[in-house]
Scaffold this motif. Structure first.
Motif, PDB file in Angstrom:
ATOM      1  N   VAL A  41       0.865  -1.177   0.000  1.00 42.97           N
ATOM      2  CA  VAL A  41       0.000   0.000   0.000  1.00 42.97           C
ATOM      3  C   VAL A  41       0.901   1.226   0.000  1.00 42.97           C
ATOM      4  CG1 VAL A  41      -1.730   1.304   1.290  1.00 42.97           C
ATOM      5  CG2 VAL A  41      -1.879  -1.194   1.183  1.00 42.97           C
ATOM      6  N   VAL A  42       0.748   2.079  -0.998  1.00 41.63           N
ATOM      7  CA  VAL A  42       1.653   3.214  -1.166  1.00 41.63           C
ATOM      8  C   VAL A  42       0.849   4.496  -1.318  1.00 41.63           C
ATOM      9  CG1 VAL A  42       3.471   4.225  -2.578  1.00 41.63           C
ATOM     10  CG2 VAL A  42       3.380   1.740  -2.258  1.00 41.63           C
ATOM     11  N   GLU A  43       1.175   5.485  -0.475  1.00 40.31           N
ATOM     12  CA  GLU A  43       0.522   6.789  -0.545  1.00 40.31           C
ATOM     13  C   GLU A  43       1.403   7.773  -1.321  1.00 40.31           C
ATOM     14  OE1 GLU A  43      -0.062   5.532   3.936  1.00 40.31           O
ATOM     15  OE2 GLU A  43       1.607   5.666   2.524  1.00 40.31           O
TER      16      GLU A  43
ATOM     17  N   CYS B 181      -3.713   6.716  -2.788  1.00 43.33           N
ATOM     18  CA  CYS B 181      -3.227   5.497  -2.147  1.00 43.33           C
ATOM     19  C   CYS B 181      -3.580   4.323  -3.045  1.00 43.33           C
ATOM     20  CB  CYS B 181      -3.866   5.324  -0.782  1.00 43.33           C
ATOM     21  SG  CYS B 181      -3.595   3.705  -0.037  1.00 43.33           S
TER      22      CYS B 181
ATOM     23  N   GLY C 288      -0.053   1.894   4.665  1.00 46.66           N
ATOM     24  CA  GLY C 288       0.998   2.512   3.889  1.00 46.66           C
ATOM     25  C   GLY C 288       2.053   3.111   4.805  1.00 46.66           C
TER      26      GLY C 288
END
Length: 119
Positions: free
Chosen positions: A4-6, A22, A110
């Protein structure tokens, strides 16, 4: 494995806007609810906004009318549009996703993105 990447944080003046994104990737069969949390220095992490798989939303009282959460199910992405930002919105913003993956349903966080509201 799920990541999970913001993205989208930064420095903005009071009254300004930012849009956070996200994305969940990896072995994702489906995503149930997705939410944005924030944590300011010396304070506990709090839920800012949440959206479930049907599109129902709920918000922290102090951001109602200013923030909007939305999701793109096809791309496993959730957004947080933040308008009329105030200095008290300054915090690290985290995304959390409830993901159905190999082995069952798990919640993933994230790494966080810094939002600073200052003149």
């Amino acid at each position: 494995q799920v990541q999970v990447v913001e993205s989208g944080g930064g420095l903005v003046q009071p009254g300004g806007s930012l849009r956070l994104s996200c994305a969940a990737s990896g072995t994702v069969f489906s995503i149930y609810d997705m939410g944005w949390y924030r944590q300011a220095p010396g304070k506990q992490r709090e839920l800012v906004a949440r959206i479930d798989s049907g599109g129902s939303t709920n918000y922290l009282d102090s951001v109602k009318g200013r923030f909007t959460i939305s999701r793109d199910n096809a791309n496993n992405t959730v957004y947080l549009q933040m308008n009329s930002l105030k200095p008290e919105d300054t915090a690290v913003y985290y995304c959390r996703a409830a993901v159905l993956t190999i082995g069952g349903q798990y919640r993933y966080w994230g790494q966080g993105t810094q939002v600073t509201v200052s003149s």
